[in-house]
Scaffold this motif. Sequence first.
Motif, PDB file in Angstrom:
ATOM      1  N   LEU A  54      -5.294  -4.741   6.932  1.00  0.00           N
ATOM      2  CA  LEU A  54      -4.765  -4.085   5.732  1.00  0.00           C
ATOM      3  C   LEU A  54      -4.595  -2.578   5.923  1.00  0.00           C
ATOM      4  CD1 LEU A  54      -6.743  -5.946   2.914  1.00  0.00           C
ATOM      5  CD2 LEU A  54      -4.596  -6.576   4.015  1.00  0.00           C
ATOM      6  N   HIS A  55      -4.732  -2.110   7.160  1.00  0.00           N
ATOM      7  CA  HIS A  55      -4.550  -0.682   7.439  1.00  0.00           C
ATOM      8  C   HIS A  55      -3.065  -0.376   7.641  1.00  0.00           C
ATOM      9  CE1 HIS A  55      -8.988  -0.151   8.916  1.00  0.00           C
ATOM     10  NE2 HIS A  55      -8.888  -0.493   7.650  1.00  0.00           N
ATOM     11  N   ILE A  56      -2.289  -0.634   6.586  1.00  0.00           N
ATOM     12  CA  ILE A  56      -0.849  -0.390   6.588  1.00  0.00           C
ATOM     13  C   ILE A  56      -0.494   0.374   5.311  1.00  0.00           C
ATOM     14  CG2 ILE A  56      -0.289  -2.396   8.021  1.00  0.00           C
ATOM     15  CD1 ILE A  56       0.383  -3.936   5.495  1.00  0.00           C
ATOM     16  N   PRO A  57       0.703   0.974   5.255  1.00  0.00           N
ATOM     17  CA  PRO A  57       1.059   1.816   4.097  1.00  0.00           C
ATOM     18  C   PRO A  57       0.879   1.147   2.742  1.00  0.00           C
ATOM     19  CG  PRO A  57       2.675   2.104   5.835  1.00  0.00           C
ATOM     20  CD  PRO A  57       1.751   1.011   6.304  1.00  0.00           C
ATOM     21  N   MET A  58       1.305  -0.121   2.622  1.00  0.00           N
ATOM     22  CA  MET A  58       1.239  -0.810   1.335  1.00  0.00           C
ATOM     23  C   MET A  58      -0.171  -0.797   0.751  1.00  0.00           C
ATOM     24  SD  MET A  58       2.218  -4.760   0.508  1.00  0.00           S
ATOM     25  CE  MET A  58       1.819  -5.528  -1.062  1.00  0.00           C
ATOM     26  N   TYR A  59      -1.168  -1.091   1.591  1.00  0.00           N
ATOM     27  CA  TYR A  59      -2.541  -1.173   1.099  1.00  0.00           C
ATOM     28  C   TYR A  59      -3.202   0.201   1.010  1.00  0.00           C
ATOM     29  CZ  TYR A  59      -1.725  -6.081   1.543  1.00  0.00           C
ATOM     30  OH  TYR A  59      -1.191  -7.334   1.378  1.00  0.00           O
ATOM     31  N   PHE A  60      -2.673   1.159   1.741  1.00  0.00           N
ATOM     32  CA  PHE A  60      -3.140   2.534   1.567  1.00  0.00           C
ATOM     33  C   PHE A  60      -2.723   3.032   0.184  1.00  0.00           C
ATOM     34  CE2 PHE A  60      -2.366   7.141   1.843  1.00  0.00           C
ATOM     35  CZ  PHE A  60      -3.627   7.580   2.222  1.00  0.00           C
ATOM     36  N   SER A 132       7.940   0.839  10.901  1.00  0.00           N
ATOM     37  CA  SER A 132       6.794   1.541  11.489  1.00  0.00           C
ATOM     38  C   SER A 132       7.134   2.974  11.883  1.00  0.00           C
ATOM     39  CB  SER A 132       6.277   0.770  12.706  1.00  0.00           C
ATOM     40  OG  SER A 132       7.291   0.649  13.688  1.00  0.00           O
ATOM     41  N   ILE A 133       8.412   3.239  12.136  1.00  0.00           N
ATOM     42  CA  ILE A 133       8.832   4.604  12.494  1.00  0.00           C
ATOM     43  C   ILE A 133       8.960   5.472  11.253  1.00  0.00           C
ATOM     44  CG2 ILE A 133      10.668   5.995  13.551  1.00  0.00           C
ATOM     45  CD1 ILE A 133      11.327   3.557  15.299  1.00  0.00           C
ATOM     46  N   ILE A 134       9.652   4.922  10.235  1.00  0.00           N
ATOM     47  CA  ILE A 134       9.871   5.683   8.994  1.00  0.00           C
ATOM     48  C   ILE A 134       8.559   5.886   8.246  1.00  0.00           C
ATOM     49  CG2 ILE A 134      11.026   5.688   6.755  1.00  0.00           C
ATOM     50  CD1 ILE A 134      13.267   4.040   8.043  1.00  0.00           C
ATOM     51  N   MET A 135       7.781   4.802   8.091  1.00  0.00           N
ATOM     52  CA  MET A 135       6.534   4.870   7.322  1.00  0.00           C
ATOM     53  C   MET A 135       5.336   4.998   8.266  1.00  0.00           C
ATOM     54  SD  MET A 135       7.422   4.885   4.176  1.00  0.00           S
ATOM     55  CE  MET A 135       5.809   4.653   3.449  1.00  0.00           C
ATOM     56  N   ASN A 136       5.355   6.024   9.115  1.00  0.00           N
ATOM     57  CA  ASN A 136       4.199   6.263   9.977  1.00  0.00           C
ATOM     58  C   ASN A 136       3.064   6.888   9.161  1.00  0.00           C
ATOM     59  OD1 ASN A 136       4.336   9.337  10.253  1.00  0.00           O
ATOM     60  ND2 ASN A 136       6.397   8.732  10.912  1.00  0.00           N
ATOM     61  N   LYS A 137       1.889   6.980   9.777  1.00  0.00           N
ATOM     62  CA  LYS A 137       0.692   7.408   9.043  1.00  0.00           C
ATOM     63  C   LYS A 137       0.843   8.789   8.421  1.00  0.00           C
ATOM     64  CE  LYS A 137      -4.340   7.552   9.320  1.00  0.00           C
ATOM     65  NZ  LYS A 137      -5.532   7.305  10.155  1.00  0.00           N
ATOM     66  N   ILE A 138       1.441   9.723   9.146  1.00  0.00           N
ATOM     67  CA  ILE A 138       1.614  11.085   8.621  1.00  0.00           C
ATOM     68  C   ILE A 138       2.472  11.059   7.358  1.00  0.00           C
ATOM     69  CG2 ILE A 138       2.607  13.361   9.084  1.00  0.00           C
ATOM     70  CD1 ILE A 138       1.902  12.978  12.019  1.00  0.00           C
TER      71      ILE A 138
END
Length: 317
Positions: A54-60, A132-138
């Motif tokens: 769950l360490h992905i943007p949606m769950y963040f 994954s490129i557009i919605m990277n962690k930063i």
Amino acid sequence: MEINETTVTEFFLKGLSGYPKLEIIFFVLILIMYVVILLGNGILIVISILDPHLHIPMYFFLSNLSFLDICYTSTSIPPTLMNFLSQRKTISFSGCVVQMFLGLAMGTTECVLLAMMAFDRYVAICNPLRYSIIMNKIVYVQMAAGSWVAGSVNSLVQTIFVVQLPFCGNNVINHFSCEILAVMKLACADISGNEFIMLIATTVFALTSLLLIVVSYILIISNILKIHSAEGRSKAFSTCSAHLTVVIIFYGTILFMYMKPKSKISPNSEKMQATDKLISMFYGVMTPMINPLIYSLRNKDVKEAVKHLLVRKAFSK
């Protein structure tokens, strides 16, 4: 008008003071709902942190939404519960200012955060190969942080303008908490300027966020309809159905509260006001309680994460 000209030192929160039996009933109901809010949102946050899947943007974003709901309800529900049991239903001027700031900050932040979540779903469905490129962690951390900053700045500006108004007479707030519009109407001065500034802020944050959500879902739905297989369409829609449900509940309640026709003064006006306040309570309590239920019941990833954690805990014993 300088702030030191303010003579009101405390406000009386009217709430349901004319209905003592209802106060007891709603004390029990709201207390139960508040416990569900804390447990439901707290569990979602813990699951999102502990499960690597769950360490992905949606769950963040979902964790931010859950934390926001906990903060939002914690600014108003505990004082409301105390007022239900208290004979002296007052709050200090400074306490009212803090409650007013936090309530508006959380509400604005949720508007912006829901728009960020809609954009995330748009990228996931319409640009899956570049997701994954557009919605990277930063990027997604900055998006979430921007939502909190936007909500805090808007609330700070609005609260400063209200605090600078002179309060020299009526100190009865016809509400459960220090809602900014209810407080503003007690000022013994022209508030048309404040109302105009609030209208601009509402347009910028709430309506712009709603417009972004609508545009995102128009693009999402048009993209889903292009998928040939029924299974593919169902899978694509399931990834955003929970968020869409939360958006409908959140904005639907707001639109019902603030855009319904104002009732004329009548012998039943007190009952009408009580009804309006109960609707406001639904917005403030029911929505944060429903959010984690929607995401847990309609989301396979969350269900699987719960199973994994339970299995891991069982084997660790």
